[in-house]
Design a protein around this motif. Structure first.
Motif, PDB file in Angstrom:
ATOM      1  N   UNK A 181      27.122  38.279   4.797  1.00 24.77           N
ATOM      2  CA  UNK A 181      27.197  39.149   3.616  1.00 24.77           C
ATOM      3  C   UNK A 181      27.861  38.413   2.453  1.00 24.77           C
ATOM      4  N   UNK A 182      28.948  37.694   2.732  1.00 23.58           N
ATOM      5  CA  UNK A 182      29.618  36.930   1.678  1.00 23.58           C
ATOM      6  C   UNK A 182      28.673  35.909   1.069  1.00 23.58           C
ATOM      7  N   UNK A 183      27.964  35.169   1.931  1.00 27.26           N
ATOM      8  CA  UNK A 183      27.073  34.118   1.452  1.00 27.26           C
ATOM      9  C   UNK A 183      25.918  34.677   0.640  1.00 27.26           C
ATOM     10  N   UNK A 184      25.385  35.827   1.046  1.00 28.54           N
ATOM     11  CA  UNK A 184      24.259  36.417   0.320  1.00 28.54           C
ATOM     12  C   UNK A 184      24.719  37.069  -0.981  1.00 28.54           C
ATOM     13  N   UNK A 185      25.779  37.867  -0.905  1.00 29.41           N
ATOM     14  CA  UNK A 185      26.244  38.602  -2.081  1.00 29.41           C
ATOM     15  C   UNK A 185      26.734  37.677  -3.177  1.00 29.41           C
ATOM     16  N   UNK A 186      27.317  36.535  -2.773  1.00 31.41           N
ATOM     17  CA  UNK A 186      27.832  35.588  -3.760  1.00 31.41           C
ATOM     18  C   UNK A 186      26.889  34.410  -4.007  1.00 31.41           C
ATOM     19  N   UNK A 187      25.668  34.503  -3.468  1.00 30.91           N
ATOM     20  CA  UNK A 187      24.618  33.506  -3.727  1.00 30.91           C
ATOM     21  C   UNK A 187      25.027  32.098  -3.306  1.00 30.91           C
ATOM     22  N   UNK A 188      25.483  31.960  -2.069  1.00 26.66           N
ATOM     23  CA  UNK A 188      25.957  30.664  -1.595  1.00 26.66           C
ATOM     24  C   UNK A 188      24.968  30.013  -0.637  1.00 26.66           C
ATOM     25  N   UNK A 189      24.619  30.728   0.438  1.00 22.12           N
ATOM     26  CA  UNK A 189      23.701  30.170   1.423  1.00 22.12           C
ATOM     27  C   UNK A 189      24.331  30.092   2.787  1.00 22.12           C
ATOM     28  N   UNK A 190      24.988  28.976   3.137  1.00 19.93           N
ATOM     29  CA  UNK A 190      25.553  28.842   4.478  1.00 19.93           C
ATOM     30  C   UNK A 190      26.820  29.665   4.666  1.00 19.93           C
ATOM     31  N   UNK A 191      26.991  30.168   5.895  1.00 17.54           N
ATOM     32  CA  UNK A 191      28.211  30.876   6.251  1.00 17.54           C
ATOM     33  C   UNK A 191      28.877  30.159   7.404  1.00 17.54           C
ATOM     34  N   UNK A 192      29.332  30.920   8.374  1.00 15.13           N
ATOM     35  CA  UNK A 192      29.932  30.324   9.562  1.00 15.13           C
ATOM     36  C   UNK A 192      29.326  30.969  10.802  1.00 15.13           C
ATOM     37  N   UNK A 193      29.624  30.430  11.931  1.00 11.23           N
ATOM     38  CA  UNK A 193      29.145  30.859  13.234  1.00 11.23           C
ATOM     39  C   UNK A 193      27.617  30.809  13.272  1.00 11.23           C
ATOM     40  N   UNK A 194      26.930  31.933  13.528  1.00 18.76           N
ATOM     41  CA  UNK A 194      25.480  31.919  13.715  1.00 18.76           C
ATOM     42  C   UNK A 194      24.708  31.625  12.429  1.00 18.76           C
ATOM     43  N   UNK A 205      34.622  18.098  -1.204  1.00 18.61           N
ATOM     44  CA  UNK A 205      33.217  18.442  -1.451  1.00 18.61           C
ATOM     45  C   UNK A 205      32.933  19.887  -1.065  1.00 18.61           C
ATOM     46  N   UNK A 206      33.380  20.303   0.130  1.00 18.19           N
ATOM     47  CA  UNK A 206      33.058  21.652   0.577  1.00 18.19           C
ATOM     48  C   UNK A 206      33.807  22.716  -0.215  1.00 18.19           C
ATOM     49  N   UNK A 207      35.027  22.442  -0.612  1.00 16.92           N
ATOM     50  CA  UNK A 207      35.770  23.411  -1.421  1.00 16.92           C
ATOM     51  C   UNK A 207      35.081  23.619  -2.766  1.00 16.92           C
ATOM     52  N   UNK A 208      34.697  22.532  -3.416  1.00 16.06           N
ATOM     53  CA  UNK A 208      34.016  22.648  -4.715  1.00 16.06           C
ATOM     54  C   UNK A 208      32.650  23.307  -4.536  1.00 16.06           C
ATOM     55  N   UNK A 209      31.915  22.896  -3.513  1.00 11.15           N
ATOM     56  CA  UNK A 209      30.567  23.418  -3.301  1.00 11.15           C
ATOM     57  C   UNK A 209      30.567  24.918  -3.032  1.00 11.15           C
ATOM     58  N   UNK A 210      31.462  25.385  -2.164  1.00  4.56           N
ATOM     59  CA  UNK A 210      31.470  26.794  -1.805  1.00  4.56           C
ATOM     60  C   UNK A 210      32.175  27.655  -2.843  1.00  4.56           C
ATOM     61  N   UNK A 211      33.206  27.121  -3.491  1.00  5.54           N
ATOM     62  CA  UNK A 211      33.880  27.898  -4.535  1.00  5.54           C
ATOM     63  C   UNK A 211      32.951  28.143  -5.714  1.00  5.54           C
ATOM     64  N   UNK A 212      32.206  27.136  -6.104  1.00 11.28           N
ATOM     65  CA  UNK A 212      31.279  27.277  -7.231  1.00 11.28           C
ATOM     66  C   UNK A 212      29.945  27.871  -6.804  1.00 11.28           C
ATOM     67  N   UNK A 213      29.827  28.274  -5.532  1.00 13.06           N
ATOM     68  CA  UNK A 213      28.632  28.889  -4.942  1.00 13.06           C
ATOM     69  C   UNK A 213      27.410  27.983  -5.013  1.00 13.06           C
ATOM     70  N   UNK A 214      27.635  26.664  -5.034  1.00 13.04           N
ATOM     71  CA  UNK A 214      26.521  25.719  -5.029  1.00 13.04           C
ATOM     72  C   UNK A 214      25.838  25.703  -3.667  1.00 13.04           C
ATOM     73  N   UNK A 215      26.626  25.791  -2.596  1.00 15.96           N
ATOM     74  CA  UNK A 215      26.074  25.953  -1.269  1.00 15.96           C
ATOM     75  C   UNK A 215      25.664  24.697  -0.543  1.00 15.96           C
ATOM     76  N   UNK A 216      25.936  23.527  -1.102  1.00 17.55           N
ATOM     77  CA  UNK A 216      25.600  22.292  -0.392  1.00 17.55           C
ATOM     78  C   UNK A 216      26.592  22.050   0.744  1.00 17.55           C
TER      79      UNK A 216
END
Length: 238
Positions: A181-194, A62-73
């Motif tokens: 920056x990765x999450x914003x530039x690629x229109x994803x949403x969640x990142x890691x850490x903070x 689920x997470x691989x598909x969600x983040x690769x396709x920039x769905x962000x769930x």
């Protein structure tokens, strides 16, 4: 495929690479969640809990598909996963979907073109007289398209690097800055850490939020439409 040619979709290079990335990414994260991880970093658990194959495969896929396709769930706190899984997920955030899709990211077809350009360039170092054309699905990729793809990739990496430096100057730790920056530039949403899946961007100063919003707009509009506004000659009358 709808007309009866079931093999048509499998002959598409971009589709094969896209599915391959998802399958390999899912397999690697699944294995990593089940405990295959180095122990150089002391004091951190390999994973937050013991994963069975079924649970590891379900959450990883689920997470691989969600983040690769920039769905962000998010259905799991992947920020608590082992280092390898988190690093792999960050890299997959750059990929995005296929050409023509509404996903963010660099897009699979651009990576294919860049890889073929790099391969032919390497081959030309020991076969300088060989002339090859970059082809995808039998179609020749013209030089203008290749230059456009190369420019897009360089611009994407440049904005990425500047963004990390800017957010770091605001006090964000490295992992938070890079994933934000990765999450914003690629229109994803969640990142890691903070800025992980169980947290948010509320703590970032207003200047950081404005910058990340600009990154989101640039990523959504494929960079060029926004970046051209910062070129002085664009505003001059011809």
């Amino acid at each position: 495929m709808m007309r009866g040619d079931r093999g048509a979709v499998y002959n598409n290079t971009e589709w094969r690479v896209f599915i391959g990335v998802l399958l390999i990414g899912t397999a690697l994260v699944t294995i990593n969640l089940m405990g295959v991880q180095g122990t150089i970093a002391e004091g951190e658990p390999l994973a937050q809990e013991n994963y069975t194959f079924g649970k590891a495969f379900r959450e990883a896929s689920f997470q691989v598909v969600s983040l690769t396709t920039t769905t962000g769930y998010g259905t799991a706190n992947f920020d608590a996963w082992p280092h390898f899984s988190r690093t792999l997920l960050l890299l997959l955030m750059f990929v995005g979907g296929c050409a023509g899709s509404t996903s963010g990211g660099i897009k699979v077809v651009r990576f294919i073109i860049l890889a073929k350009m790099a391969y032919w360039r390497l081959e030309s170092t020991f076969r300088p007289k060989t002339i090859r054309k970059v082809r995808i699905n039998g179609h020749v990729i013209e030089d203008d398209v290749q230059r456009s793809v190369y420019a897009f990739f360089v611009l994407h990496m440049l904005i990425f690097a500047v963004g990390i430096l800017f957010l770091s100057s605001l006090g964000l730790p490295f992992q938070s800055a890079i994933s934000a920056v990765i999450a914003a530039l690629n229109n994803i949403g969640p990142g890691i850490e903070l800025v992980g899946p169980e947290l948010n961007y509320a703590f970032i100063p207003a200047s950081g939020k404005i910058f990340l919003s600009l990154c989101m707009a640039m990523g959504r509009l494929e960079l060029f439409s926004i970046c051209v506004l910062f070129i002085p000659s664009f505003w001059k009358h011809s």
